[in-house]
Design a protein around this motif. Structure first.
Motif, PDB file in Angstrom:
ATOM      1  N   GLY A   1       0.845  -1.499   0.137  1.00 18.40           N
ATOM      2  CA  GLY A   1       0.106   0.033   0.300  1.00 18.40           C
ATOM      3  C   GLY A   1       0.870   0.971   0.452  1.00 18.40           C
ATOM      4  O   GLY A   1       0.753   2.514   0.624  1.00 18.40           O
ATOM      5  N   ARG A   2       1.945   0.556   0.182  1.00 16.58           N
ATOM      6  CA  ARG A   2       3.317   2.300  -0.449  1.00 16.58           C
ATOM      7  C   ARG A   2       3.026   3.228  -1.841  1.00 16.58           C
ATOM      8  O   ARG A   2       3.553   3.175  -2.572  1.00 16.58           O
ATOM      9  N   THR A   3       1.268   3.341  -2.146  1.00 23.14           N
ATOM     10  CA  THR A   3       1.438   4.572  -3.200  1.00 23.14           C
ATOM     11  C   THR A   3       2.568   4.688  -3.513  1.00 23.14           C
ATOM     12  O   THR A   3       3.285   5.069  -4.527  1.00 23.14           O
TER      13      THR A   3
ATOM     14  N   LEU B   1      -0.468   1.047 -11.947  1.00 24.19           N
ATOM     15  CA  LEU B   1      -0.900   1.739 -11.897  1.00 24.19           C
ATOM     16  C   LEU B   1      -2.270   1.277 -11.391  1.00 24.19           C
ATOM     17  O   LEU B   1      -3.237   1.913 -10.667  1.00 24.19           O
ATOM     18  N   THR B   2      -1.649  -0.310 -10.735  1.00 22.27           N
ATOM     19  CA  THR B   2      -3.183  -0.348 -10.195  1.00 22.27           C
ATOM     20  C   THR B   2      -2.608  -0.360  -8.349  1.00 22.27           C
ATOM     21  O   THR B   2      -3.599  -0.531  -7.917  1.00 22.27           O
ATOM     22  N   CYS B   3      -1.697   0.374  -8.605  1.00 20.06           N
ATOM     23  CA  CYS B   3      -1.599   1.335  -6.981  1.00 20.06           C
ATOM     24  C   CYS B   3      -2.331   1.998  -7.085  1.00 20.06           C
ATOM     25  O   CYS B   3      -3.216   1.949  -5.683  1.00 20.06           O
ATOM     26  N   TYR B   4      -3.031   2.882  -7.249  1.00 19.66           N
ATOM     27  CA  TYR B   4      -3.590   4.025  -7.374  1.00 19.66           C
ATOM     28  C   TYR B   4      -4.818   3.295  -7.765  1.00 19.66           C
ATOM     29  O   TYR B   4      -5.728   3.587  -6.780  1.00 19.66           O
ATOM     30  N   CYS B   5      -5.116   2.685  -8.338  1.00 21.52           N
ATOM     31  CA  CYS B   5      -6.236   1.604  -8.373  1.00 21.52           C
ATOM     32  C   CYS B   5      -7.484   1.240  -6.889  1.00 21.52           C
ATOM     33  O   CYS B   5      -8.552   1.520  -6.715  1.00 21.52           O
TER      34      CYS B   5
ATOM     35  N   SER C   1      -5.481   9.711 -10.944  1.00 22.17           N
ATOM     36  CA  SER C   1      -4.121   9.487 -10.536  1.00 22.17           C
ATOM     37  C   SER C   1      -3.748   8.231 -11.600  1.00 22.17           C
ATOM     38  O   SER C   1      -2.489   8.246 -12.232  1.00 22.17           O
ATOM     39  N   ALA C   2      -4.451   6.915 -11.578  1.00 19.56           N
ATOM     40  CA  ALA C   2      -4.372   5.969 -11.904  1.00 19.56           C
ATOM     41  C   ALA C   2      -4.808   6.220 -13.313  1.00 19.56           C
ATOM     42  O   ALA C   2      -4.232   6.179 -14.669  1.00 19.56           O
ATOM     43  N   ARG C   3      -5.431   7.424 -13.982  1.00 19.52           N
ATOM     44  CA  ARG C   3      -5.905   7.191 -15.219  1.00 19.52           C
ATOM     45  C   ARG C   3      -4.833   8.406 -15.597  1.00 19.52           C
ATOM     46  O   ARG C   3      -4.358   8.153 -17.213  1.00 19.52           O
ATOM     47  N   GLU C   4      -4.340   9.159 -15.361  1.00 17.07           N
ATOM     48  CA  GLU C   4      -2.965   9.965 -15.308  1.00 17.07           C
ATOM     49  C   GLU C   4      -1.906   9.620 -15.462  1.00 17.07           C
ATOM     50  O   GLU C   4      -1.220   9.496 -17.165  1.00 17.07           O
ATOM     51  N   VAL C   5      -1.241   7.867 -15.217  1.00 15.10           N
ATOM     52  CA  VAL C   5      -0.346   6.730 -15.381  1.00 15.10           C
ATOM     53  C   VAL C   5      -1.105   6.317 -17.024  1.00 15.10           C
ATOM     54  O   VAL C   5       0.092   5.801 -17.440  1.00 15.10           O
ATOM     55  N   PHE C   6      -1.988   5.675 -16.704  1.00  8.88           N
ATOM     56  CA  PHE C   6      -2.631   5.219 -18.214  1.00  8.88           C
ATOM     57  C   PHE C   6      -2.230   5.951 -19.310  1.00  8.88           C
ATOM     58  O   PHE C   6      -2.381   5.361 -20.368  1.00  8.88           O
TER      59      PHE C   6
ATOM     60  N   GLY D   1     -10.843  -0.580 -12.767  1.00 10.65           N
ATOM     61  CA  GLY D   1     -10.597   0.682 -11.458  1.00 10.65           C
ATOM     62  C   GLY D   1     -11.846   1.100 -11.054  1.00 10.65           C
ATOM     63  O   GLY D   1     -12.540   1.347 -10.413  1.00 10.65           O
ATOM     64  N   TYR D   2     -12.365   1.232 -12.425  1.00 10.09           N
ATOM     65  CA  TYR D   2     -13.300   1.888 -12.684  1.00 10.09           C
ATOM     66  C   TYR D   2     -14.715   1.222 -12.167  1.00 10.09           C
ATOM     67  O   TYR D   2     -15.793   2.122 -11.643  1.00 10.09           O
ATOM     68  N   CYS D   3     -15.118  -0.089 -12.172  1.00  9.87           N
ATOM     69  CA  CYS D   3     -16.025  -0.555 -12.510  1.00  9.87           C
ATOM     70  C   CYS D   3     -15.774  -0.984 -10.765  1.00  9.87           C
ATOM     71  O   CYS D   3     -17.411  -0.598 -10.015  1.00  9.87           O
ATOM     72  N   LYS D   4     -15.313  -1.100  -9.744  1.00  6.64           N
ATOM     73  CA  LYS D   4     -14.666  -1.022  -8.284  1.00  6.64           C
ATOM     74  C   LYS D   4     -15.110   0.044  -8.261  1.00  6.64           C
ATOM     75  O   LYS D   4     -15.951  -0.023  -6.518  1.00  6.64           O
ATOM     76  N   ALA D   5     -15.228   1.267  -8.630  1.00  5.90           N
ATOM     77  CA  ALA D   5     -15.740   1.965  -7.304  1.00  5.90           C
ATOM     78  C   ALA D   5     -16.933   2.668  -8.796  1.00  5.90           C
ATOM     79  O   ALA D   5     -18.039   3.795  -7.999  1.00  5.90           O
ATOM     80  N   GLY D   6     -17.405   1.966  -8.852  1.00  7.88           N
ATOM     81  CA  GLY D   6     -19.162   2.410  -9.415  1.00  7.88           C
ATOM     82  C   GLY D   6     -18.801   3.141 -11.070  1.00  7.88           C
ATOM     83  O   GLY D   6     -20.196   3.524 -10.812  1.00  7.88           O
TER      84      GLY D   6
END
Length: 467
Positions: free
Chosen positions: A83-85, A109-113, A120-125, A145-150
């Motif tokens: 968890g040390r993003t 990317l997975t860290c941020y998600c 930040s994840a989208r920025e990396v993507f 990541g988007y799905c799990k966030a709804g």
């Protein structure tokens, strides 16, 4: 050291059963003069990361005289798993461009998600797209990541863009289906499944089928669920425990008890696991087959499958819905001494519901007052509801508690938990239904005083009725 000896040592490092063995091998590597060997060091680093020994991993990484992309990725993975993003991002920014592989981008990317930082994840993507180092894993990770966030709108937008160099795989489809199902939109999940089945190049997996079956259960679509079940047989898809469990749950929720039982007794690959037994017991209870649910519980224990807290919620709920008071009492009494499962709030709630439904308000009240923890509003609300009905009846049975006093006590307890949960309103209604207008007025004055005290930041005095 000869190449074969070095390879054997690397395999030994990877197969270490615990951290003491790893550290002993680390010392051996240093004594043999292989501390600077990037392959050996990376193998140890990977082991430390998998064990969560981040301090040892960081120290080893810092001491490495030479690092390649595999070593950087191993350290990134260790930081991400812990968890040390922020630290993972700093390390990623320090990496030479030549060492930034698709795995490096995917890890950050997975860290941020995982941390819920989708911006930040989208920025990396997007940066990985510009650097032409994105992979199918990157697309799937961002969609997940988007799905799990709804955020299904954003997930759908990426899904629709996946063509050409980034074609969708079955994981992409499964992720979208699960996302819609998690959001409570089974129709969209089913529509996604139908589109997938029209593909000529992709073969659905057991996860695909289990998700589709779960969507049918949520939508109550028995016809489609049965059709999918037939497709599973026709395609020769292996019905593992997850898929079998989804089928059993779907048939039960659609009211097809016989088909659910058929799936359960014909499960391939050995005996049903605990999750399947829990689904069976809960499904039988939901379909008013309480006696069968209790028998299933006894069969499960006889087959040396240890019940858990979920099992007891299922079987006690089954007893409640079928009015099996004696069976419920017996099961509740043996939870801790026989099965080692300590009763939780939800188990007390099942017992209160069972006793109240059977008209045993006094026994339910005594159970609540004897709880080792303070009852929640749901349990107290059940008491209040049944106390209201009991008070309006022809009169309390011999040995039963007076419904009005139980209602008073339950309402006061709820009011102390939360002054806005409607308990005061429920108690006032009970008094009004009995035409006890003096009690209605008295209770309303008391409620106003308690609310005023709370508004002024004071803790109102507690009232305890003797029951």
């Amino acid at each position: 050291m000869a190449p074969h000896g070095r390879a054997a040592l690397v395999r030994a490092v990877a197969a270490c059963p615990g951290c003491r063995e790893e550290q002993a091998l680390h010392c051996l590597v240093c004594k043999l003069g292989h501390a600077s060997d990037v392959v050996m060091a990376t193998a140890l680093l990977t082991c430390y990361g998998k064990r969560g020994l981040l301090a040892l991993a960081q120290r080893l990484f810092d001491e490495m005289t030479r690092r390649d992309s595999i070593a950087f990725n191993a350290m990134l993975a260790a930081l991400g798993a812990s968890g040390r993003t922020a630290d993972a991002r700093r390390l990623f920014d320090r990496m030479p461009d030549a060492d930034r592989t698709p795995a490096s981008w995917n890890t950050v990317l997975t860290c941020y998600c995982r941390a819920g930082d989708l911006a930040s994840a989208r920025e990396v993507f997007d940066a990985s797209l510009r650097a032409t180092t994105s992979s199918l894993v990157s697309w799937n990770a961002m969609i997940d990541g988007y799905c799990k966030a709804g955020r299904m709108d954003a997930a759908q937008e990426l899904f629709d863009r996946m063509t050409g160099s980034s074609p969708r795989d079955v994981v992409t489809w499964n992720t979208m289906m699960a996302g819609y199902l998690r959001r409570g939109d089974p129709a969209a999940a089913i529509a996604m499944f139908r589109r997938l089945m029209q593909q000529q190049t992709l073969r659905p997996t057991t996860v695909t089928m289990a998700t589709a079956v779960s969507a049918c259960a949520q939508a109550g679509d028995l016809a489609l669920g049965r059709e999918i079940h037939l497709s599973i047989r026709r395609l020769g898809t292996t019905a593992d425990a997850v898929l079998s469990n989804a089928l059993i749950d779907m048939y039960f929720k659609c009211g097809s008890v016989d088909r659910a039982l058929e799936v359960f007794v014909t499960m391939p690959g050995g005996a049903p696991n605990l999750f399947c037994w829990n689904t069976l017991i809960a499904g039988l209870g939901r379909n008013s087959r309480g006696e069968d649910a209790v028998r299933a519980f006894r069969d499960m224990v006889e087959k040396v499958v240890k019940p858990d807290a979920v099992t007891f919620v299922a079987v006690l709920s089954a007893c409640s819905h079928s009015g099996l008071v004696a069976e419920g009492r017996e099961l509740f009494a043996e939870m801790l001494p026989v099965h080692g499962v300590a009763p939780r709030m939800e188990h007390y709630g099942c017992m209160v519901d069972l006793l109240c439904r059977a008209g045993l308000l006094g026994e339910a009240t005594r159970l609540v007052r004897a709880m080792p923890v303070r009852p929640n509003a749901k349990i107290l609300g059940s008491l209040l509801l049944h106390a209201h009905a009991h008070a309006r009846g022809p009169g309390p049975e011999q040995g039963e508690e007076d419904g009005v006093r139980v209602g008073q006590w339950a309402a006061e307890q709820i009011a102390e938990l939360d002054s806005h949960d409607g308990a005061a309103f429920g108690l006032s209604n009970m008094y009004a239904s009995l035409q006890r207008w003096d009690h209605v007025e008295m209770h309303r004055r008391r409620s106003k005083m308690m609310n005023a005290a709370r508004a002024n930041g004071k803790e109102p005095g507690r009232t305890s009725y003797i029951i």
